[in-house]
Design a protein around this motif. Structure first.
Motif, PDB file in Angstrom:
ATOM      1  N   PHE A   1     -28.579  38.176  73.466  1.00  0.00           N
ATOM      2  CA  PHE A   1     -28.082  36.940  74.077  1.00  0.00           C
ATOM      3  C   PHE A   1     -27.895  35.864  73.010  1.00  0.00           C
ATOM      4  CE2 PHE A   1     -29.956  39.323  77.553  1.00  0.00           C
ATOM      5  CZ  PHE A   1     -29.001  39.163  78.545  1.00  0.00           C
ATOM      6  N   GLU A   2     -27.305  34.759  73.448  1.00  0.00           N
ATOM      7  CA  GLU A   2     -26.866  33.720  72.511  1.00  0.00           C
ATOM      8  C   GLU A   2     -27.939  33.282  71.506  1.00  0.00           C
ATOM      9  OE1 GLU A   2     -24.010  32.567  71.642  1.00  0.00           O
ATOM     10  OE2 GLU A   2     -24.726  30.891  70.442  1.00  0.00           O
ATOM     11  N   THR A   3     -29.168  33.052  71.978  1.00  0.00           N
ATOM     12  CA  THR A   3     -30.173  32.544  71.026  1.00  0.00           C
ATOM     13  C   THR A   3     -30.385  33.519  69.869  1.00  0.00           C
ATOM     14  OG1 THR A   3     -31.667  33.193  72.787  1.00  0.00           O
ATOM     15  CG2 THR A   3     -31.687  30.874  72.180  1.00  0.00           C
ATOM     16  N   GLU A   4     -30.354  34.843  70.164  1.00  0.00           N
ATOM     17  CA  GLU A   4     -30.497  35.815  69.065  1.00  0.00           C
ATOM     18  C   GLU A   4     -29.188  35.930  68.290  1.00  0.00           C
ATOM     19  OE1 GLU A   4     -31.362  37.825  72.423  1.00  0.00           O
ATOM     20  OE2 GLU A   4     -32.776  39.232  71.510  1.00  0.00           O
ATOM     21  N   LEU A   5     -28.084  35.840  69.023  1.00  0.00           N
ATOM     22  CA  LEU A   5     -26.786  36.083  68.379  1.00  0.00           C
ATOM     23  C   LEU A   5     -26.380  35.011  67.369  1.00  0.00           C
ATOM     24  CD1 LEU A   5     -24.861  37.698  71.340  1.00  0.00           C
ATOM     25  CD2 LEU A   5     -25.423  38.771  69.168  1.00  0.00           C
ATOM     26  N   ARG A   6     -27.017  33.832  67.458  1.00  0.00           N
ATOM     27  CA  ARG A   6     -26.699  32.796  66.462  1.00  0.00           C
ATOM     28  C   ARG A   6     -27.021  33.304  65.071  1.00  0.00           C
ATOM     29  NH1 ARG A   6     -29.635  28.482  69.661  1.00  0.00           N
ATOM     30  NH2 ARG A   6     -28.100  28.121  71.263  1.00  0.00           N
ATOM     31  N   ASN A   7     -28.210  33.903  64.913  1.00  0.00           N
ATOM     32  CA  ASN A   7     -28.571  34.452  63.596  1.00  0.00           C
ATOM     33  C   ASN A   7     -27.727  35.676  63.250  1.00  0.00           C
ATOM     34  OD1 ASN A   7     -30.358  32.514  62.879  1.00  0.00           O
ATOM     35  ND2 ASN A   7     -32.180  33.802  62.910  1.00  0.00           N
ATOM     36  N   TRP A   8     -27.381  36.476  64.267  1.00  0.00           N
ATOM     37  CA  TRP A   8     -26.514  37.643  64.025  1.00  0.00           C
ATOM     38  C   TRP A   8     -25.182  37.184  63.435  1.00  0.00           C
ATOM     39  CZ3 TRP A   8     -26.778  42.979  64.714  1.00  0.00           C
ATOM     40  CH2 TRP A   8     -27.966  43.464  65.262  1.00  0.00           C
ATOM     41  N   ARG A   9     -24.569  36.190  64.103  1.00  0.00           N
ATOM     42  CA  ARG A   9     -23.263  35.713  63.619  1.00  0.00           C
ATOM     43  C   ARG A   9     -23.385  35.168  62.204  1.00  0.00           C
ATOM     44  NH1 ARG A   9     -22.313  33.840  68.957  1.00  0.00           N
ATOM     45  NH2 ARG A   9     -23.149  31.819  68.406  1.00  0.00           N
ATOM     46  N   TRP A  10     -24.497  34.509  61.954  1.00  0.00           N
ATOM     47  CA  TRP A  10     -24.712  33.912  60.634  1.00  0.00           C
ATOM     48  C   TRP A  10     -24.749  34.996  59.559  1.00  0.00           C
ATOM     49  CZ3 TRP A  10     -29.899  31.785  58.413  1.00  0.00           C
ATOM     50  CH2 TRP A  10     -29.645  31.026  57.283  1.00  0.00           C
ATOM     51  N   ILE A  11     -25.596  36.026  59.759  1.00  0.00           N
ATOM     52  CA  ILE A  11     -25.698  37.055  58.707  1.00  0.00           C
ATOM     53  C   ILE A  11     -24.375  37.806  58.574  1.00  0.00           C
ATOM     54  CG2 ILE A  11     -28.223  37.321  58.814  1.00  0.00           C
ATOM     55  CD1 ILE A  11     -27.747  39.983  60.307  1.00  0.00           C
ATOM     56  N   GLU A  12     -23.733  38.068  59.706  1.00  0.00           N
ATOM     57  CA  GLU A  12     -22.467  38.808  59.633  1.00  0.00           C
ATOM     58  C   GLU A  12     -21.402  37.996  58.901  1.00  0.00           C
ATOM     59  OE1 GLU A  12     -22.998  41.503  63.679  1.00  0.00           O
ATOM     60  OE2 GLU A  12     -21.568  39.843  63.684  1.00  0.00           O
ATOM     61  N   SER A  13     -21.318  36.701  59.227  1.00  0.00           N
ATOM     62  CA  SER A  13     -20.243  35.921  58.601  1.00  0.00           C
ATOM     63  C   SER A  13     -20.534  35.683  57.117  1.00  0.00           C
ATOM     64  CB  SER A  13     -19.967  34.620  59.359  1.00  0.00           C
ATOM     65  OG  SER A  13     -20.974  33.699  59.076  1.00  0.00           O
ATOM     66  N   GLU A  14     -21.799  35.473  56.753  1.00  0.00           N
ATOM     67  CA  GLU A  14     -22.116  35.298  55.326  1.00  0.00           C
ATOM     68  C   GLU A  14     -21.834  36.589  54.554  1.00  0.00           C
ATOM     69  OE1 GLU A  14     -22.539  32.532  53.930  1.00  0.00           O
ATOM     70  OE2 GLU A  14     -22.854  31.351  55.733  1.00  0.00           O
ATOM     71  N   PHE A  15     -22.181  37.714  55.184  1.00  0.00           N
ATOM     72  CA  PHE A  15     -21.939  39.007  54.536  1.00  0.00           C
ATOM     73  C   PHE A  15     -20.432  39.215  54.324  1.00  0.00           C
ATOM     74  CE2 PHE A  15     -21.162  43.655  55.072  1.00  0.00           C
ATOM     75  CZ  PHE A  15     -21.774  44.080  53.909  1.00  0.00           C
ATOM     76  N   CYS A  16     -19.634  38.965  55.377  1.00  0.00           N
ATOM     77  CA  CYS A  16     -18.175  39.140  55.268  1.00  0.00           C
ATOM     78  C   CYS A  16     -17.615  38.227  54.181  1.00  0.00           C
ATOM     79  CB  CYS A  16     -17.477  38.833  56.592  1.00  0.00           C
ATOM     80  SG  CYS A  16     -17.829  40.057  57.849  1.00  0.00           S
TER      81      CYS A  16
END
Ligand code: AMP
Length: 424
Positions: free
Chosen positions: A15-30
């Motif tokens: 859910f959103e609260t966890e996905l904030r960090n997911w999006r962060w690591i994914e976008s920094e990695f990309c």
């Protein structure tokens, strides 16, 4: 009411609260990968089972025990991908890229599937982000790949909590000789080693070093180490890699017991562990696989890569108190009747064409008091109130939610006003 259906063991909803960090690591990695000339690749989640049997080796735990394998309607044996390297190699060969480009750099992210015993940091569907580089056999290429992971830890604020372990697992020239020495040595320990390690002596002796039982591990210091039996080329490659890492100021620890679980690694093997994370502390792992492309039907092209486990990285980040920067909601329109809801939607869409801020409309039809309470709870900066009086006057009431101050702003000035306050 029908019976509830629950998620499959070892899988998770996010859910959103966890996905904030997911999006962060994914976008920094990309971002990091794209900035270093890597291009993205997306391969299917299903592959012919043979791909993994041939690349990872039949004796690999992943292949023998953990793959989700089934037959399709035509009787073809298919597996959910348990890892990302073999599919990328398959795609690279199938697209004819080895013949077209001297070297290629790919990055990927997505789910992997392994039938493991679930626990914290170990799931049956987990996610990896990884890179694969083809056509470069120099230690500088190993260093370049490691530097990418290092840059990611730095960006996420994880540099101090991550340890890089390094080893060389030899090549086709020196490994067979070392394995003979190791097997002779292991034979003497048969009565002490666990049942699985006894089996490994004949199936895959190097994997003894992957054993988690303390009784086996206690014997490791006595066992011959692969690095001590490396050929001249492997030794030179390894010492040059260490030298390269030193010159980039990338810290590492030599770990002569690091062998990695998969068959295809040759020469450099590396792993990043998160400090203080307990048994599931392996954040990422990788190495060189110079024979894999040819073993999978392509020409002789060297390769190197790593994959990191997103769930583990997120657990490590949480333990270190690291959180993605949260973007607050700038505006919430609070329309007081249905006519005002239409107007608010129009204004919201106009504003969103001009700004990247978060702008929402409360369509609940609730009283102003309730809508304001809601806006305040969700951390909105400005509530823009519209009722019949405001519509007639062609303006909104703009309430600064932190000070409580209210201002009337004509519809046509909202964008301008918001731009100004955002630059203050
Ligand atoms: P491997 O492909 O086994 O080298 O794994 C690379 C990384 O993926 C590991 O360092 C872990 O972070 C992650 N990983 C592997 N298996 C799992 C799993 N079952 N659940 C969660 N993460 C995993």
């Amino acid at each position: 009411m029908g019976q509830k259906i629950t998620a499959i063991k070892g899988t998770h909803d996010l859910f959103e609260t966890e996905l904030r960090n997911w999006r962060w690591i994914e976008s920094e990695f990309c971002k990091l990968c794209l900035a270093r000339g890597y291009s993205e690749i997306r391969t299917p989640y299903i592959e012919p089972t043979e791909l993994f049997v041939r690349s990872l080796g039949e004796s690999a735990t992943v292949v023998g025990k953990e793959m989700y394998t089934f037959q399709d309607k035509k009787g073809l044996s298919i597996s959910l991908r348990p890892e990302g390297t073999a599919p990328v190699v398959r795609a690279y060969i199938e697209a004819g890229l080895p013949q077209q480009t001297a070297f290629a750099r790919f990055f990927y992210l997505g789910p992997m599937f392994r039938y493991e015993q679930p626990q914290k940091g170990r799931q049956r569907q987990f996610h990896q982000m990884g890179v694969e580089v083809f056509g470069l056999s120099t230690p500088a290429a190993d260093c370049d790949v490691i530097a990418l992971a290092d840059a990611l830890w730095r960006t996420l604020g994880m540099l101090d909590t991550t340890v890089l372990l390094l080893n060389s697992v030899g090549c086709d020239l020196c490994r067979p000789h070392y394995l003979q020495i190791l097997v002779t040595h292991l034979q003497k320990y048969r009565s002490i080693l666990c049942k699985e390690c006894n089996e490994r002596i004949t199936t895959n002796p190097l994997r003894v070093f992957d054993c988690k039982t303390s009784q086996c591990r206690a014997q490791f210091p006595d066992f011959p180490k692969i690095i001590d039996h490396a050929c001249a080329d492997c030794s030179t490659h390894f010492s040059q890699l260490c030298h390269g890492l030193d010159s980039l100021h990338i810290a590492y620890e030599l770990d002569p017991l690091l062998v990695r679980g998969l068959d295809y690694y040759k020469r450099s093997a590396f792993e990043w562990r998160a400090k203080g994370l307990g048994s599931q502390d392996a954040l990422a792992g990788g190495g060189r696989y110079d024979k894999l492309v040819s073993e999978l039907g392509g020409p002789e092209v060297p390769g190197i890569g790593f994959a990191l486990g997103c769930e583990r990285l997120l657990i490590a980040m949480e333990a270190a108190g690291l959180k993605a920067p949260v973007q607050t909601r700038l505006i919430d329109f609070l329309p007081l009747d249905s006519e005002s809801q239409w107007l608010a939607l129009r204004l919201q869409n106009e504003l969103l064409r001009m700004t990247a801020h978060i702008i929402t409309v409360n369509l609940s039809g609730a009283s102003l008091k309730t809508q304001l309470k809601n806006a305040s709870k969700s951390g909105v900066r400005y509530a823009l109130i519209i009722g019949q009086a405001e519509r007639d006057a062609g303006e909104v009431i703009c309430k600064d939610m932190s000070t409580g101050e209210q201002k009337k702003i004509p519809f046509t000035d909202i964008a301008h006003y918001i731009q100004n306050v955002c630059h203050e």
